[in-house]
Design a protein around this motif. Structure first.
Motif, PDB file in Angstrom:
ATOM      1  N   LEU A  26       5.449   6.602 -14.176  1.00  0.00           N
ATOM      2  CA  LEU A  26       5.836   5.205 -14.369  1.00  0.00           C
ATOM      3  C   LEU A  26       5.529   4.764 -15.791  1.00  0.00           C
ATOM      4  CD1 LEU A  26       6.677   2.365 -13.311  1.00  0.00           C
ATOM      5  CD2 LEU A  26       4.275   2.022 -12.701  1.00  0.00           C
ATOM      6  N   SER A 290      10.950  -2.433 -16.137  1.00  0.00           N
ATOM      7  CA  SER A 290      11.853  -2.625 -14.999  1.00  0.00           C
ATOM      8  C   SER A 290      12.614  -1.341 -14.686  1.00  0.00           C
ATOM      9  CB  SER A 290      12.830  -3.761 -15.299  1.00  0.00           C
ATOM     10  OG  SER A 290      13.826  -3.846 -14.301  1.00  0.00           O
ATOM     11  N   LEU A 293      10.218   1.213 -13.337  1.00  0.00           N
ATOM     12  CA  LEU A 293       9.852   0.841 -11.975  1.00  0.00           C
ATOM     13  C   LEU A 293      10.940   1.244 -10.985  1.00  0.00           C
ATOM     14  CD1 LEU A 293       8.011  -0.634  -9.953  1.00  0.00           C
ATOM     15  CD2 LEU A 293       9.127  -2.777 -10.625  1.00  0.00           C
ATOM     16  N   SER A 307       3.247   0.371  -7.826  1.00  0.00           N
ATOM     17  CA  SER A 307       3.990   0.466  -9.084  1.00  0.00           C
ATOM     18  C   SER A 307       4.328  -0.914  -9.622  1.00  0.00           C
ATOM     19  CB  SER A 307       5.272   1.283  -8.874  1.00  0.00           C
ATOM     20  OG  SER A 307       4.985   2.611  -8.491  1.00  0.00           O
ATOM     21  N   THR A 308       4.678  -1.839  -8.724  1.00  0.00           N
ATOM     22  CA  THR A 308       5.025  -3.192  -9.149  1.00  0.00           C
ATOM     23  C   THR A 308       3.823  -3.897  -9.764  1.00  0.00           C
ATOM     24  OG1 THR A 308       6.689  -3.327  -7.398  1.00  0.00           O
ATOM     25  CG2 THR A 308       5.989  -5.395  -8.407  1.00  0.00           C
ATOM     26  N   ALA A 311       3.184  -2.330 -13.183  1.00  0.00           N
ATOM     27  CA  ALA A 311       4.209  -2.729 -14.144  1.00  0.00           C
ATOM     28  C   ALA A 311       4.019  -4.182 -14.573  1.00  0.00           C
ATOM     29  CB  ALA A 311       5.598  -2.536 -13.534  1.00  0.00           C
ATOM     30  N   LEU A 364      11.607  -7.375 -13.916  1.00  0.00           N
ATOM     31  CA  LEU A 364      10.745  -6.645 -12.990  1.00  0.00           C
ATOM     32  C   LEU A 364      11.178  -6.886 -11.545  1.00  0.00           C
ATOM     33  CD1 LEU A 364       7.073  -6.927 -14.310  1.00  0.00           C
ATOM     34  CD2 LEU A 364       8.526  -4.902 -14.211  1.00  0.00           C
ATOM     35  N   SER A 428       4.470  -7.172  -4.928  1.00  0.00           N
ATOM     36  CA  SER A 428       3.332  -6.474  -5.532  1.00  0.00           C
ATOM     37  C   SER A 428       2.099  -6.440  -4.636  1.00  0.00           C
ATOM     38  CB  SER A 428       2.961  -7.155  -6.858  1.00  0.00           C
ATOM     39  OG  SER A 428       2.446  -8.454  -6.635  1.00  0.00           O
TER      40      SER A 428
END
Length: 452
Positions: A26, A290, A293, A307-308, A311, A364, A428
């Motif tokens: 990522l 983005s 992700l 991951s969110t 990020a 995102l 998230s």
């Protein structure tokens, strides 16, 4: 219970922190794309500085209007969103998928370019020279080349080799610089456009050999038989909504300046386009995490929430200092291009820099929506952004105050970002799941809680 080591943030002072960061796909992909944005920005500054020195402002304005039109035609027809979303899930079918996207995108770019050429009278004096059939043929070829060039970046990202993107673009940017100066004397009227797209046409050949000769075969070997594969029906269903959303996104980047160019003089357009080009380079930074992700979420859906969160943290950490630096440095940096560029373009660039933060949040959330195949909502969000900006520009834009465009863009993106922020925060949050004893395990980056 989640794997504690993959996405959890590590103290910056521990040995091997950078190695751990880059070992995470990522972040590795994202940092490669950030590096691409930074290097592209520096080369872009040098490119436009030389353009301002070697070409008259009216030539710069006219050429940049044509470049934006080519970029719009080539970008709005590409299928990067399909490549980024589904290449990570394919192995045996990667080559056919890429070839199909190339063929459809190139054909659509050619058709749209012809449509633009047939309506030149609607687009103002900056495009009058395209009535000549030779210039029109070049426009058509450049639009198709730009489509394929950008789809190659989607392939690199989808294959989890985004590190090649800055390498290719640095070579491209350096070649542009050389050609910009070399063509100034022989082609003062259109040397800027030629210096931009001739390197693209040449570079398509070796980059295609790299992708099809090495990377796709390696991707097939490494991922053959891993996980569920997307069906043609799933890809087709995803493509409809995702294409509409992507089209509005690229229209926001490239069609808006074409519309502005139709309402101002070629000289004023040079000042506007300089600030706009640099502002759009900042937008590339907003897109980086983005895109990464989307790739990693597609590769491993179970880790989408982790991951969110990661990020989102990196976006705030990376983007905030960049925005501050641009706001402070813009008047001094644009002074290098000439006083008129600084006086008329710097306020617009400063405001466009402010817009990057809400744009990053929106991008995102769109990255999450891509993974979840919620393409209808993507299309709605991108349409609201595009039509909101376009309508307000047509209603409020005053050619004497270029900064008005920046204020409109900030306002629209702040409203949209406020609307999507709750959904981004929900995406998230750790997702509870049943553990083997019937309790609740919360995916929280290594920790868990159990209920009775």
């Amino acid at each position: 219970m989640s794997d504690p080591g993959v996405l959890a943030p590590q103290p910056a002072d521990e040995p091997g922190w950078l190695r751990r960061e880059l070992s995470n796909p990522l972040f590795r992909n994202a940092y490669a794309l950030v590096a691409n944005g930074g290097l592209t920005g520096l080369l872009g500054l040098a490119y436009w500085a030389l353009g301002a020195k070697f070409y008259a402002p009216d030539d710069v304005g006219r050429n940049w209007a044509v470049i934006q039109a080519i970029m719009f035609v080539g970008s709005v027809t590409m299928l990067n969103f399909v490549l980024i979303r589904f290449v990570p899930q394919t192995a045996r079918s990667t080559r056919p998928l890429v070839m199909a996207c190339y063929g459809i995108g190139a054909a659509a770019a050619a058709l749209l370019a012809i449509g633009f050429l047939l309506t030149l009278d609607l687009w103002g004096p900056s495009f009058d020279h395209l009535h000549n059939w030779k210039s029109a043929a070049w426009f058509l070829a450049m639009a198709v080349a730009w489509n394929l060039w950008n789809q190659q970046e989607g392939v690199f990202t989808g294959l989890r080799h985004a590190g090649w993107v800055p390498v290719v673009n640095v070579v491209f940017g350096a070649t542009k610089l050389v050609m910009l100066v070399a063509l100034a004397a022989a082609f003062p009227d259109n040397g800027v456009t030629l210096s931009w797209f001739v390197p693209v046409m040449i570079a398509l050949v070796p980059v295609s050999f790299l992708i099809f000769g090495r990377m796709i075969p390696a991707h097939r070997r490494e991922n053959f038989g891993r996980g569920p594969r997307p069906t043609y029906r799933e890809i087709a269903r995803y493509t409809g909504g995702a294409y509409v959303g992507g089209a509005f996104q690229y229209a926001s980047i490239s069609l808006i300046p074409v519309v502005v160019a139709a309402h101002i003089s070629e000289t004023a357009n040079a000042y506007f386009q300089m600030a706009w080009a640099l502002g759009m380079m900042l937008d590339l930074l907003a897109l980086t995490l983005s895109l990464s992700l989307t790739v990693e979420g597609s590769f491993d859906r179970a880790r989408l929430a982790e991951s969110t969160r990661a990020a989102l943290r990196r976006t705030v950490t990376l983007m905030t200092p960049v925005v501050v630096i641009v706001i402070v440095a813009a008047p001094f940096a644009l002074e290098f291009f000439g006083h008129e560029y600084s006086e008329k373009g710097a306020p617009l660039l400063q405001i466009l820099a402010l817009a990057v933060l809400p744009k990053a949040l929106i991008e995102l959330y769109i990255g999450v929506l891509r993974v979840e195949n919620r393409t209808r909502l993507i299309a709605i969000l991108q349409a609201v952004r595009f039509f909101g900006v376009l309508a307000l520009i047509l209603a409020l834009f005053d050619s004497e105050h270029l900064a008005t465009i920046g204020l409109i863009i900030v306002g629209v993106n702040v409203v949209v970002a406020a609307a999507v922020l709750p959904g981004l925060l929900r995406a998230s949050r750790p997702k509870p799941s049943l553990d083997t004893e019937g309790g609740i395990s919360v995916d929280g980056g290594g920790g868990s809680s159990h209920g009775g």
